[in-house]
Write a protein that holds these residues in place. Structure first.
Motif, PDB file in Angstrom:
ATOM      1  N   LEU A  28       0.822  -1.206   0.000  1.00  0.00           N
ATOM      2  CA  LEU A  28       0.000   0.000   0.000  1.00  0.00           C
ATOM      3  C   LEU A  28       0.854   1.253   0.000  1.00  0.00           C
ATOM      4  O   LEU A  28       0.557   2.231  -0.698  1.00  0.00           O
ATOM      5  CB  LEU A  28      -0.930   0.002   1.225  1.00  0.00           C
ATOM      6  CG  LEU A  28      -2.028  -1.079   1.232  1.00  0.00           C
ATOM      7  CD1 LEU A  28      -2.784  -1.027   2.563  1.00  0.00           C
ATOM      8  CD2 LEU A  28      -2.973  -0.898   0.058  1.00  0.00           C
ATOM      9  N   LEU A  29       1.933   1.238   0.779  1.00  0.00           N
ATOM     10  CA  LEU A  29       2.820   2.400   0.823  1.00  0.00           C
ATOM     11  C   LEU A  29       3.476   2.646  -0.516  1.00  0.00           C
ATOM     12  O   LEU A  29       3.571   3.777  -0.998  1.00  0.00           O
ATOM     13  CB  LEU A  29       3.876   2.184   1.912  1.00  0.00           C
ATOM     14  CG  LEU A  29       4.874   3.343   2.130  1.00  0.00           C
ATOM     15  CD1 LEU A  29       4.107   4.600   2.527  1.00  0.00           C
ATOM     16  CD2 LEU A  29       5.903   2.961   3.172  1.00  0.00           C
ATOM     17  N   THR A  30       3.921   1.568  -1.146  1.00  0.00           N
ATOM     18  CA  THR A  30       4.552   1.717  -2.458  1.00  0.00           C
ATOM     19  C   THR A  30       3.572   2.240  -3.485  1.00  0.00           C
ATOM     20  O   THR A  30       3.883   3.118  -4.293  1.00  0.00           O
ATOM     21  CB  THR A  30       5.125   0.363  -2.921  1.00  0.00           C
ATOM     22  OG1 THR A  30       6.028  -0.102  -1.931  1.00  0.00           O
ATOM     23  CG2 THR A  30       5.838   0.508  -4.253  1.00  0.00           C
ATOM     24  N   THR A  31       2.343   1.707  -3.474  1.00  0.00           N
ATOM     25  CA  THR A  31       1.343   2.163  -4.442  1.00  0.00           C
ATOM     26  C   THR A  31       1.013   3.621  -4.239  1.00  0.00           C
ATOM     27  O   THR A  31       0.918   4.407  -5.188  1.00  0.00           O
ATOM     28  CB  THR A  31       0.059   1.308  -4.307  1.00  0.00           C
ATOM     29  OG1 THR A  31       0.410  -0.055  -4.474  1.00  0.00           O
ATOM     30  CG2 THR A  31      -0.976   1.730  -5.327  1.00  0.00           C
ATOM     31  N   GLY A  32       0.854   4.035  -2.998  1.00  0.00           N
ATOM     32  CA  GLY A  32       0.543   5.433  -2.721  1.00  0.00           C
ATOM     33  C   GLY A  32       1.663   6.367  -3.147  1.00  0.00           C
ATOM     34  O   GLY A  32       1.442   7.431  -3.693  1.00  0.00           O
ATOM     35  N   THR A  33       2.890   5.977  -2.937  1.00  0.00           N
ATOM     36  CA  THR A  33       4.014   6.815  -3.315  1.00  0.00           C
ATOM     37  C   THR A  33       4.142   6.928  -4.819  1.00  0.00           C
ATOM     38  O   THR A  33       4.442   7.980  -5.360  1.00  0.00           O
ATOM     39  CB  THR A  33       5.311   6.241  -2.710  1.00  0.00           C
ATOM     40  OG1 THR A  33       5.142   6.140  -1.295  1.00  0.00           O
ATOM     41  CG2 THR A  33       6.495   7.137  -3.032  1.00  0.00           C
ATOM     42  N   ALA A  34       3.891   5.814  -5.528  1.00  0.00           N
ATOM     43  CA  ALA A  34       4.047   5.825  -6.981  1.00  0.00           C
ATOM     44  C   ALA A  34       2.964   6.655  -7.645  1.00  0.00           C
ATOM     45  O   ALA A  34       3.193   7.302  -8.657  1.00  0.00           O
ATOM     46  CB  ALA A  34       4.021   4.390  -7.513  1.00  0.00           C
ATOM     47  N   SER A  35       1.736   6.623  -7.090  1.00  0.00           N
ATOM     48  CA  SER A  35       0.649   7.334  -7.738  1.00  0.00           C
ATOM     49  C   SER A  35       0.678   8.819  -7.439  1.00  0.00           C
ATOM     50  O   SER A  35       0.097   9.606  -8.175  1.00  0.00           O
ATOM     51  CB  SER A  35      -0.694   6.743  -7.278  1.00  0.00           C
ATOM     52  OG  SER A  35      -0.838   6.897  -5.871  1.00  0.00           O
ATOM     53  N   ALA A  36       1.318   9.216  -6.335  1.00  0.00           N
ATOM     54  CA  ALA A  36       1.369  10.632  -5.973  1.00  0.00           C
ATOM     55  C   ALA A  36       2.588  11.272  -6.621  1.00  0.00           C
ATOM     56  O   ALA A  36       3.700  10.786  -6.477  1.00  0.00           O
ATOM     57  CB  ALA A  36       1.434  10.786  -4.457  1.00  0.00           C
ATOM     58  N   SER A  37       2.357  12.360  -7.358  1.00  0.00           N
ATOM     59  CA  SER A  37       3.447  13.084  -8.006  1.00  0.00           C
ATOM     60  C   SER A  37       3.221  14.572  -7.794  1.00  0.00           C
ATOM     61  O   SER A  37       2.095  15.069  -7.932  1.00  0.00           O
ATOM     62  CB  SER A  37       3.495  12.754  -9.498  1.00  0.00           C
ATOM     63  OG  SER A  37       4.534  13.461 -10.122  1.00  0.00           O
ATOM     64  N   THR A  38       4.275  15.285  -7.457  1.00  0.00           N
ATOM     65  CA  THR A  38       4.184  16.712  -7.164  1.00  0.00           C
ATOM     66  C   THR A  38       5.174  17.463  -8.038  1.00  0.00           C
ATOM     67  O   THR A  38       6.340  17.087  -8.139  1.00  0.00           O
ATOM     68  CB  THR A  38       4.477  16.995  -5.684  1.00  0.00           C
ATOM     69  OG1 THR A  38       3.545  16.269  -4.878  1.00  0.00           O
ATOM     70  CG2 THR A  38       4.356  18.479  -5.378  1.00  0.00           C
ATOM     71  N   VAL A  39       4.695  18.520  -8.665  1.00  0.00           N
ATOM     72  CA  VAL A  39       5.534  19.398  -9.472  1.00  0.00           C
ATOM     73  C   VAL A  39       5.816  20.642  -8.649  1.00  0.00           C
ATOM     74  O   VAL A  39       4.895  21.314  -8.174  1.00  0.00           O
ATOM     75  CB  VAL A  39       4.837  19.773 -10.787  1.00  0.00           C
ATOM     76  CG1 VAL A  39       5.724  20.687 -11.621  1.00  0.00           C
ATOM     77  CG2 VAL A  39       4.488  18.521 -11.582  1.00  0.00           C
ATOM     78  N   LEU A  40       7.093  20.949  -8.461  1.00  0.00           N
ATOM     79  CA  LEU A  40       7.488  22.083  -7.642  1.00  0.00           C
ATOM     80  C   LEU A  40       7.739  23.287  -8.539  1.00  0.00           C
ATOM     81  O   LEU A  40       8.591  23.259  -9.419  1.00  0.00           O
ATOM     82  CB  LEU A  40       8.757  21.748  -6.851  1.00  0.00           C
ATOM     83  CG  LEU A  40       9.206  22.785  -5.822  1.00  0.00           C
ATOM     84  CD1 LEU A  40       8.133  22.981  -4.758  1.00  0.00           C
ATOM     85  CD2 LEU A  40      10.513  22.346  -5.174  1.00  0.00           C
ATOM     86  N   SER A  41       6.965  24.336  -8.320  1.00  0.00           N
ATOM     87  CA  SER A  41       7.125  25.562  -9.107  1.00  0.00           C
ATOM     88  C   SER A  41       8.325  26.347  -8.614  1.00  0.00           C
ATOM     89  O   SER A  41       8.669  26.323  -7.430  1.00  0.00           O
ATOM     90  CB  SER A  41       5.859  26.414  -9.011  1.00  0.00           C
ATOM     91  OG  SER A  41       6.034  27.646  -9.680  1.00  0.00           O
ATOM     92  N   GLN A  42       8.961  27.070  -9.524  1.00  0.00           N
ATOM     93  CA  GLN A  42      10.127  27.868  -9.173  1.00  0.00           C
ATOM     94  C   GLN A  42       9.742  29.193  -8.519  1.00  0.00           C
ATOM     95  O   GLN A  42      10.577  29.857  -7.936  1.00  0.00           O
ATOM     96  CB  GLN A  42      10.968  28.143 -10.424  1.00  0.00           C
ATOM     97  CG  GLN A  42      11.494  26.894 -11.099  1.00  0.00           C
ATOM     98  CD  GLN A  42      12.403  26.090 -10.194  1.00  0.00           C
ATOM     99  OE1 GLN A  42      13.218  26.644  -9.457  1.00  0.00           O
ATOM    100  NE2 GLN A  42      12.283  24.773 -10.237  1.00  0.00           N
ATOM    101  N   ALA A  43       8.494  29.590  -8.630  1.00  0.00           N
ATOM    102  CA  ALA A  43       8.008  30.832  -8.029  1.00  0.00           C
ATOM    103  C   ALA A  43       6.500  30.716  -7.886  1.00  0.00           C
ATOM    104  O   ALA A  43       5.884  29.725  -8.313  1.00  0.00           O
ATOM    105  CB  ALA A  43       8.399  32.037  -8.878  1.00  0.00           C
ATOM    106  N   CYS A  44       5.893  31.737  -7.286  1.00  0.00           N
ATOM    107  CA  CYS A  44       4.437  31.696  -7.125  1.00  0.00           C
ATOM    108  C   CYS A  44       3.721  32.264  -8.332  1.00  0.00           C
ATOM    109  O   CYS A  44       2.487  32.348  -8.345  1.00  0.00           O
ATOM    110  CB  CYS A  44       4.022  32.451  -5.867  1.00  0.00           C
ATOM    111  SG  CYS A  44       4.189  34.251  -5.989  1.00  0.00           S
TER     112      CYS A  44
END
Length: 305
Positions: A28-44
């Motif tokens: 479950l932990l592996t599945t949750g980590t793989a499906s969650a993806s975050t894009v970090l913006s360089q500014a607001c």
């Protein structure tokens, strides 16, 4: 003996249960980590590119200056009301990445407006701990005023445009090459650049080297009409154009046109040459000379008298 066997059986059951729980939890932990993806913006503010449904986050340090400017609108002299802009900015910086929205699914582009970013920032400040220790102010009323000022400042200075890099418009064919099939009795479409379509349609030839068939510009050589045009040329009445033959009836000798009027040209009178002096011009010059002589004579006589 019975107690020892019961204890062994119990231990085995507990071991199997623990292993099963560890495997399931890890999956479950592996599945949750793989499906969650975050894009970090360089500014607001600016542009963010990612996959469909990706989370978009802004670093706290990128909005710390704007947060501080908003808090300064509520600050009293020497922080008498408990509002400390520097402490608030430091708090949001330590928060790290703050999730402000996501790349919308089902569309190639979208937007995360400033209000959404401001709400995420103020929520992060509320959850940071004691509002007084954070520097939002003394009392709930002042703390809310400080958060409202930060909300307005961030909303007016932030905003992100999102683009999905894996979006495919519905209804478009796949870009992967597939097998090519040809129905019997039909002709596959031409792939020559600049020519498209099938059936009885025709296209202009790519080479016009056969018109004229003879090489022009050869001095002293009269090119017959049959050499100027290919033998397959079709003209009205099956007649090829004649070169060098004057209009009207003329006889032929040996299959060649006989121009009987050649050499019978005569010169016709032309305009006088531009350099000749005509009689009117000559009379005018003589008259001008006489008048000039009379004037000179009169001037000389007056000087002598």
């Amino acid at each position: 003996m019975r107690k020892t066997g019961l204890m062994k059986t119990t231990r085995r059951a507990l071991t199997v249960t623990a292993m099963t729980a560890a495997v399931v939890g890890g999956s479950l932990l592996t599945t949750g980590t793989a499906s969650a993806s975050t894009v970090l913006s360089q500014a607001c503010s600016g542009t963010v590119v990612g996959a469909l449904s990706d989370q978009v986050a802004v670093q706290g340090k990128d909005v710390a200056g704007i947060v501080k400017a908003g808090a300064q609108e509520q600050e009293w002299f020497l922080h008498l009301n408990g509002v400390d802009p520097a402490k608030i900015a430091d708090t949001i910086t330590k928060k790290g990445a703050v999730t402000v929205g996501e790349i919308p699914a089902g569309t190639a582009s979208g937007a995360i407006d400033g209000n959404a970013i401001a709400t995420a920032v103020t929520t992060a400040l509320k959850d940071a701990g004691d509002p007084y220790q954070v520097g939002l102010g003394i009392g709930g009323d002042q703390q809310q005023k400080t958060l409202d000022a930060i909300q307005r400042k961030v909303a007016g200075n932030c905003g992100l445009a999102t683009f999905a890099n894996n979006y495919q418009q519905p209804g478009l064919p796949s870009t992967q090459p597939g097998p090519t099939t040809t129905v019997p009795g039909t002709t596959a479409p031409s792939t020559t650049p600049g020519i498209s379509g099938t059936g009885s349609a025709t296209a202009p030839p790519r080479n016009y080297g056969n018109i004229p068939a003879a090489v022009p510009g050869v001095a002293g050589v009269a090119v017959p009409p049959s050499a100027l045009y290919p033998s397959t040329a079709t003209l009205p009445d099956q007649a090829l154009p004649q070169v060098g033959v004057l209009g009207g009836s003329s006889g032929t000798t040996g299959g060649q046109a006989d121009v009987r009027t050649a050499g019978n040209a005569s010169a016709i009178g032309g305009e006088p040459a531009g350099g000749n002096v005509q009689l009117p011009m000559l009379l005018a010059v003589v008259a001008l000379a006489g008048v000039s002589a009379a004037l000179v004579r009169t001037w000389v006589l007056r000087k002598l008298s």
